[in-house]
Design a protein around this motif. Sequence first.
Motif, mmCIF file in Angstrom:
data_model
loop_
_atom_site.group_PDB
_atom_site.id
_atom_site.type_symbol
_atom_site.label_atom_id
_atom_site.label_comp_id
_atom_site.label_asym_id
_atom_site.label_seq_id
_atom_site.Cartn_x
_atom_site.Cartn_y
_atom_site.Cartn_z
ATOM 1 N N ASP A 1 78.304 -15.181 1.578
ATOM 2 C CA ASP A 1 79.148 -15.085 2.771
ATOM 3 C C ASP A 1 80.627 -15.136 2.391
ATOM 4 O O ASP A 1 81.110 -16.171 1.932
ATOM 5 C CB ASP A 1 78.816 -16.236 3.721
ATOM 6 N N GLU B 1 83.234 -15.302 4.226
ATOM 7 C CA GLU B 1 84.038 -16.238 5.036
ATOM 8 C C GLU B 1 83.960 -17.665 4.497
ATOM 9 O O GLU B 1 84.907 -18.435 4.613
ATOM 10 C CB GLU B 1 83.602 -16.186 6.505
ATOM 11 N N HIS B 2 82.823 -18.021 3.898
ATOM 12 C CA HIS B 2 82.709 -19.344 3.288
ATOM 13 C C HIS B 2 83.565 -19.473 2.045
ATOM 14 O O HIS B 2 83.757 -20.567 1.530
ATOM 15 C CB HIS B 2 81.248 -19.668 2.959
ATOM 16 N N GLU C 1 87.561 -15.774 2.766
ATOM 17 C CA GLU C 1 87.950 -14.382 2.982
ATOM 18 C C GLU C 1 87.872 -14.038 4.465
ATOM 19 O O GLU C 1 87.000 -14.527 5.187
ATOM 20 C CB GLU C 1 87.001 -13.453 2.216
ATOM 21 N N THR C 2 88.767 -13.199 4.907
ATOM 22 C CA THR C 2 88.789 -12.717 6.284
ATOM 23 C C THR C 2 88.303 -11.278 6.301
ATOM 24 O O THR C 2 88.612 -10.512 5.394
ATOM 25 C CB THR C 2 90.239 -12.766 6.820
ATOM 26 N N ARG C 3 87.536 -10.947 7.326
ATOM 27 C CA ARG C 3 87.082 -9.554 7.443
ATOM 28 C C ARG C 3 88.097 -8.737 8.220
ATOM 29 O O ARG C 3 88.606 -9.198 9.242
ATOM 30 C CB ARG C 3 85.762 -9.495 8.199
ATOM 31 N N THR D 1 87.398 -7.134 3.051
ATOM 32 C CA THR D 1 87.695 -8.558 3.131
ATOM 33 C C THR D 1 88.960 -8.820 2.333
ATOM 34 O O THR D 1 89.245 -8.149 1.346
ATOM 35 C CB THR D 1 86.564 -9.455 2.593
ATOM 36 N N SER E 1 92.030 -12.216 1.482
ATOM 37 C CA SER E 1 92.275 -13.650 1.636
ATOM 38 C C SER E 1 93.708 -13.957 2.043
ATOM 39 O O SER E 1 94.081 -15.113 2.190
ATOM 40 C CB SER E 1 91.895 -14.391 0.354
ATOM 41 N N ARG F 1 86.170 -14.604 13.645
ATOM 42 C CA ARG F 1 84.925 -15.302 13.329
ATOM 43 C C ARG F 1 83.795 -14.272 13.401
ATOM 44 O O ARG F 1 83.768 -13.465 14.329
ATOM 45 C CB ARG F 1 84.675 -16.377 14.374
ATOM 46 N N THR F 2 82.897 -14.300 12.449
ATOM 47 C CA THR F 2 81.760 -13.385 12.477
ATOM 48 C C THR F 2 80.566 -14.095 13.106
ATOM 49 O O THR F 2 80.205 -15.195 12.675
ATOM 50 C CB THR F 2 81.420 -12.896 11.060
#
Length: 199
Positions: A57, A59-60, A63-65, A106, A108, A136-137
């Motif tokens: 993942d 985001e963990h 990283e931002t999508r 993605t 950061s 948020r995904t």
Amino acid sequence: VNLDRVDVAILRAVQADARLSLREIARAARVSAPTVAARLATLEQLGVVRGYQASIDPEHLGETRVHIVVKARLQTAEVTARDIASMDRIRRVTVARGGRILAEATASSGSEIDAVLDGIAALPGVVDLDHHVGVRTIKDEPVAILPDGLSASLACFECRKPIEGEPVRIRLDGRDHYLCCASCERLYREKYGRIKAAA
Ligand SMILES: [Zn+2]
């Protein structure tokens, strides 16, 4: 190519857990382990099974999508999409109708996002682009829905175009190879022969 119940059972098992052993998959599909190995080899060759990666993942990892909608020149949209796909940080690229390309990256930091967008904007076939930074995904499950009675669309092993109708199926070295037409079959056999001779 039609997939039978054994294929579907194997796909369901490995999609749920790619770390299952052949024996465990065999138990789930109620066939022998060698059958599983042979079926999986064919499914891999068909391109139905792409790989067995861990799903990490982003985001963990901070990283931002970023979701990007690109308007590309219609005639060259496919080429532009491949250019985008080859860029760092791009996770996913889909060509849509009307010269639109949907991409996900993605990043950061804001400067990394800018670098991705600038890189896309600089590509020759790009007319315009729009982007949305994910907050948020809620769901990210790249899974295939596996009902009974599936068929796999096949790409010609020579020209890579989708095969319409019955494929030309040839058996070389104990494996099936699929071609769209007699001329692709001839080219493929020649190439295959040359590669084998060189090996
Ligand atoms: Zn072909």
